[in-house]
Design an enzyme around this catalytic site. Structure first.
Site, PDB file in Angstrom:
ATOM      1  N   LYS A 187     -48.217 -23.920 -10.547  1.00 23.14           N
ATOM      2  CA  LYS A 187     -48.159 -23.834 -12.005  1.00 23.14           C
ATOM      3  C   LYS A 187     -48.897 -25.031 -12.646  1.00 23.14           C
ATOM      4  O   LYS A 187     -49.411 -25.888 -11.935  1.00 23.14           O
ATOM      5  CB  LYS A 187     -46.696 -23.727 -12.462  1.00 23.14           C
ATOM      6  CG  LYS A 187     -45.990 -22.460 -11.922  1.00 23.14           C
ATOM      7  CD  LYS A 187     -46.461 -21.176 -12.597  1.00 23.14           C
ATOM      8  CE  LYS A 187     -46.219 -19.875 -11.856  1.00 23.14           C
ATOM      9  NZ  LYS A 187     -44.873 -19.446 -11.559  1.00 23.14           N
TER      10      LYS A 187
HETATM   11  C1  LIG Z   1     -43.878 -18.327 -11.132  1.00 19.55           C
HETATM   12  C2  LIG Z   1     -43.215 -17.331 -12.048  1.00 19.55           C
HETATM   13  C3  LIG Z   1     -41.820 -17.229 -12.145  1.00 19.55           C
HETATM   14  C4  LIG Z   1     -40.878 -17.915 -11.188  1.00 19.55           C
HETATM   15  O1  LIG Z   1     -40.981 -19.263 -11.165  1.00 19.55           O
HETATM   16  P1  LIG Z   1     -40.165 -20.065 -10.014  1.00 19.55           P
HETATM   17  O2  LIG Z   1     -40.143 -21.462 -10.543  1.00 19.55           O
HETATM   18  O3  LIG Z   1     -40.967 -19.925  -8.760  1.00 19.55           O
HETATM   19  O4  LIG Z   1     -38.819 -19.465  -9.916  1.00 19.55           O
HETATM   20  C5  LIG Z   1     -41.279 -16.409 -13.097  1.00 19.55           C
HETATM   21  N1  LIG Z   1     -42.067 -15.676 -13.914  1.00 19.55           N
HETATM   22  C6  LIG Z   1     -43.402 -15.726 -13.832  1.00 19.55           C
HETATM   23  C7  LIG Z   1     -44.210 -14.892 -14.783  1.00 19.55           C
HETATM   24  C8  LIG Z   1     -44.026 -16.530 -12.887  1.00 19.55           C
HETATM   25  O5  LIG Z   1     -45.355 -16.523 -12.768  1.00 19.55           O
END
Ligand SMILES: *Cc1c(COP(=O)(O)O)cnc(C)c1O
Length: 387
Positions: A187
């Site tokens: 991210k």
């Molecule tokens: C990455 C992601 C998540 C989950 O994030 P985590 O921190 O891995 O639980 C949820 N929604 C979207 C759209 C994502 O891309």
């Protein structure tokens, strides 16, 4: 170029500051939720502004679950989610025994819309979870207006949207009930694994705090600092184990301090992709419709037009041969067996998301890519498309 190193699709950008802070946590003896997590929460709330509070958790998935739980979502309730997202958005609805209701997305932005929401509202609908795809905010004014009209709660899945401006305000400070960010490895900033729940609703924040740590009324750091005996605590609900450890918060403290620089780099790279790919048979990612809005550029998703004369799968295979890793965002939820079979979904129900999926390729875009790396990606795209 044939001998150049394979360029991965994503890489975290961790510096010596993060490493030193993790070492400090390890040496301090306080490795679970403690002072660094408190500081990270305070810094994050200040970054978003507008008087929000922030609760650190061990994933965005955990944060989405906690927010819906705090809003009282339960069995028999319906929660509206876009089909064009990661499975976490829908799975947390099932954790609570409620049912996700899937909607198609806008064919250009690939975000869910207010009209899509309005069309699926029933007497059982309790909440909606907009997802800001790739880092471009949904039209939140319209979505929130429909939600308020029907008494629905709004929980934003902002896993891609740090930092994203929507009409002059950061996502996180909008008029929803809660917003959840992700610090997963790929991210826009990372803590390894982690997430943050942000809200102006003091009751929601209080409930999330209790439920993120077993339903205990005081966490270990509170007990450590308090005047009542350190051994005393009360369990007020069957909670979860979702707290963020200080080892992770140590990384987050420094990633957050770099987020403006990271964002400027992403913005510059997106602008270069736009300029150097605009003559090709590609649909480039949508940009914000308002001057006072911005894009986080977590992803740079392009779509192959029919005149490109190559399938999405062949395109990705040819890019890999040229040493460039690509990805696909997303395999829509209506194609995954759990949602497809569980809710009787078919591609015909989601024409925009289906068409986008069949043509979508996410190009590498991250702060550790050099200008030369990006030139390689651009050259590879142009060669594969015969330009
Ligand atoms: C990455 C992601 C998540 C989950 O994030 P985590 O921190 O891995 O639980 C949820 N929604 C979207 C759209 C994502 O891309």
């Amino acid at each position: 170029m044939s001998e150049a190193k394979f360029l991965p699709f994503a890489l975290p950008d961790i510096g010596e500051e993060e490493i030193a802070e993790v070492v400090d946590a390890l040496r301090s003896g306080w490795v679970t939720t403690g002072p660094k997590t408190r500081q990270f929460e305070a810094d994050f709330a200040e970054f978003i502004g507008d008087g929000v509070e922030a609760i650190a958790v061990n994933s965005a998935t955990a944060g989405l679950h906690l927010a819906l739980e705090a809003l009282g979502i339960g069995p028999g309730d319906e929660v509206v989610v876009p089909t064009y997202t990661f499975t976490a958005t829908a799975e947390v609805v099932r954790y609570l025994g409620a049912d996700p209701v899937f909607v198609d997305v806008d064919p250009l932005t690939l975000n869910m819309t207010a009209e899509g929401l309005r069309a699926v509202i029933t007497p059982k609908t309790r909440a909606v979870m907009p997802v800001h795809f790739a880092g471009l905010a949904c039209e939140m004014d319209a979505i929130i207006a429909v939600a308020r009209e029907h008494g629905l709660k709004v929980v934003e899945d902002a896993a891609h949207a740090l930092p994203t401006l929507y009409q002059g305000k950061l996502v996180g400070a909008l008029d929803s009930d809660a917003t959840v960010f992700s610090f997963y490895a790929n991210k826009t900033m990372t803590t390894g694994e982690g997430g943050m729940v942000v809200s102006k609703d003091k009751d929601l924040i209080a409930r999330c705090k209790v439920m993120r740590l077993h339903g205990i009324s005081r966490d270990a750091f509170d007990r450590y600092r308090s005047t009542t005996p350190a051994w005393f605590y009360e369990v007020v609900a069957p909670g979860f184990k979702y707290n963020m450890p200080d080892i992770a918060a140590a990384i987050g403290l420094h990633q957050l301090r770099k987020i403006r620089r990271f964002h400027a780099q992403r913005e510059e790279m997106a602008t270069r992709f736009d300029a150097e790919l605009s003559d090709l048979p590609l649909i480039l990612p949508s940009r914000p419709a308002h001057a006072s809005s911005s894009h986080a550029w977590h992803l740079y998703p392009v779509r192959l037009k029919p005149e490109a004369g190559i399938s999405r799968d062949d395109f990705i295979a040819r890019m890999a041969e040229k040493g460039v890793g690509c990805s696909v965002h997303f395999i829509p939820l209506h194609l995954h067996p759990v949602w497809r079979d569980g809710y009787g979904l078919t591609p015909a129900d989601f024409p925009a998301a289906q068409a986008a999926f069949e043509a979508e390729v996410t190009l590498p875009l991250y702060t550790r890519m050099s200008a030369d790396d990006q030139a390689r990606v651009i050259a590879a795209v142009r060669e594969v498309l015969g330009a």
